[in-house]
Design an enzyme around this catalytic site. Structure first.
Site, PDB file in Angstrom:
ATOM      1  CG  LEU A  76       9.340   3.067  -5.386  1.00 50.99           C
ATOM      2  CD1 LEU A  76       9.098   1.948  -4.031  1.00 50.99           C
ATOM      3  CD2 LEU A  76       8.462   2.728  -6.396  1.00 50.99           C
ATOM      4  CE1 TYR A  87       5.210  12.541  -3.133  1.00 53.75           C
ATOM      5  CE2 TYR A  87       5.529  10.960  -4.754  1.00 53.75           C
ATOM      6  CZ  TYR A  87       5.163  12.248  -4.445  1.00 53.75           C
ATOM      7  OH  TYR A  87       4.166  13.198  -5.273  1.00 53.75           O
ATOM      8  CB  THR A 144       6.357  14.796  -7.819  1.00 56.59           C
ATOM      9  OG1 THR A 144       6.809  13.487  -7.572  1.00 56.59           O
ATOM     10  CG2 THR A 144       4.807  14.516  -7.899  1.00 56.59           C
ATOM     11  CD  GLU A 183      -2.943  -0.435  -0.353  1.00 60.14           C
ATOM     12  OE1 GLU A 183      -3.004   0.656  -0.797  1.00 60.14           O
ATOM     13  OE2 GLU A 183      -3.556  -1.331  -1.026  1.00 60.14           O
TER      14      GLU A 183
END
Ligand code: SF4
Length: 361
Positions: free
Chosen positions: A85, A87, A307, A42
């Site tokens: 990935l 973050y 991002t 998640e």
């Protein structure tokens, strides 16, 4: 305000659950619904699609097969497994949460919603996802896929980013859960969004809930959801230096807090207005390391879109000139061989440079 009728709600529940049972993708965290695996999946899936997350998940579980192994791992290992990935605070929080689980819950992942929500890095979305998927609790999840599916089902044309509308989606998601079937229903909603009700071309003719979908009936599905104005990425120009000494290269570790916290990088920083690249890198190195450099040569230019930023990275090679390195920004510094650079976790743009460096060093 629109509400699903009882009849439509029951139709969606029944058809979505049976569609999920037949059409779900075989994913490793769905094998046993082990809370540890569900948790890791998640957190990874918050920022990436299943296809991208899968190799990361497999590698993570092989290297860190238990909560205990996450709690004890060196932070550099955690960040290396997360490299690419983005973050990175999420990776650091995974470790903080693992340490808390050891301390407060005897190493077992908590099954109460409030305890899950209290873990570092877990917000309402992750707590709902873990509670429903790992423990089959009747808790809602609202992510991008769920918002898209529900906005289309309800033919909801308002801006879905507005707080009052996000609240509305949480309300719908909660009311739609068939009691005792949250695991399959919530995953069904997300899976439908990923496989059938896709962003550009919803495949309504193969959709199990088409009969009650207002967006499909009105011909507006493909235009929904309305996500408001897209915020533009900020362009930044950065210079960095690959400083060499006796065949080794200097790298430094970024502070824990802030952007890309805890990652390794080549020293450097933002270029000022009207500043040339060589001047910018000399100034940056003086500010960050209290030394001067010589033989400054341009070796690469790399563009990378993060991002929120589009980075234009000007890379220089240089030799140490005067002074002794003193870290004014980084928390650690190291001289490493060019070959060993791949052992450290770097931001994506630096990683591209490391690839190029293989041809030079
Ligand atoms: Fe999405 Fe079409 Fe299904 Fe409606 S009918 S939920 S728009 S795929």
């Amino acid at each position: 305000m629109f509400q699903f009728s009882d009849q439509d709600r029951r139709f969606i529940q029944k058809n979505l659950v049976s569609w999920f049972q037949k059409n779900q993708r075989k994913l490793p965290w769905r094998k046993k619904y082990d809370p540890y695996g569900v948790w890791i999946s998640e957190i990874m899936l918050q920022q990436t699609q299943v296809k991208t997350a899968l190799p990361y998940f497999e590698r993570w579980m092989k290297e860190l097969p238990s909560i205990n192994s996450v709690a004890r791992a060196p932070q550099d290992k955690i960040l290396k497994l997360w490299e690419g990935l983005g973050y990175y605070s999420r990776a650091r929080n995974l470790q903080k949460a693992a340490q808390l689980i050891i301390k407060k819950h005897n190493g077992r992942f908590p099954n109460r919603y409030a305890d899950i929500l209290a873990l570092p890095g877990i917000g309402k979305y992750s707590a709902g996802a873990i509670s429903s998927i790992a423990f089959n609790r009747n808790k809602p999840v609202v992510d991008g896929n769920v918002i898209r599916v529900m906005a289309r089902l309800a033919n909801f044309s308002e801006n879905t980013r507005l707080p009052q509308n996000i609240k509305q989606f949480w309300g719908w998601a909660e009311k739609l859960i068939p009691s005792g079937l949250a695991r399959e229903f919530n995953q069904g909603l997300m899976e439908l969004g990923a496989l059938v009700c896709t962003p550009k071309k919803p495949n309504c003719s193969h959709c199990p809930v088409k009969k009650v979908c207002k967006g499909s009936q009105n011909g507006t599905a493909a235009q929904l959801p309305n996500r408001g104005e897209k915020t533009k990425n900020i362009p930044i120009t950065v210079t960095l230096a690959v400083i060499c000494k006796n065949g080794k290269i200097f790298i430094q570790k970024r502070p824990e807090k802030g952007l890309m916290g805890g990652l390794w990088e080549f020293p450097g920083g933002k270029t000022r207005k009207n500043e040339t690249g060589p001047n910018a890198i000399r100034r940056e190195i003086k500010e960050e390391l209290s030394v001067t450099i010589k033989n400054v040569k341009k070796i690469a230019r790399i563009r990378h879109n993060y991002t929120k930023f589009n980075v234009d990275l000007h890379c220089y090679s240089a030799d140490l000139d005067k002074g002794k390195i003193r870290l004014n920004f980084a928390t650690k510094g190291k001289w490493v061989t060019p070959k060993s650079l791949t052992k450290f976790a770097f931001p994506a743009a630096d990683k591209k440079l490391i690839n190029d460096l293989k041809k030079i060093y």
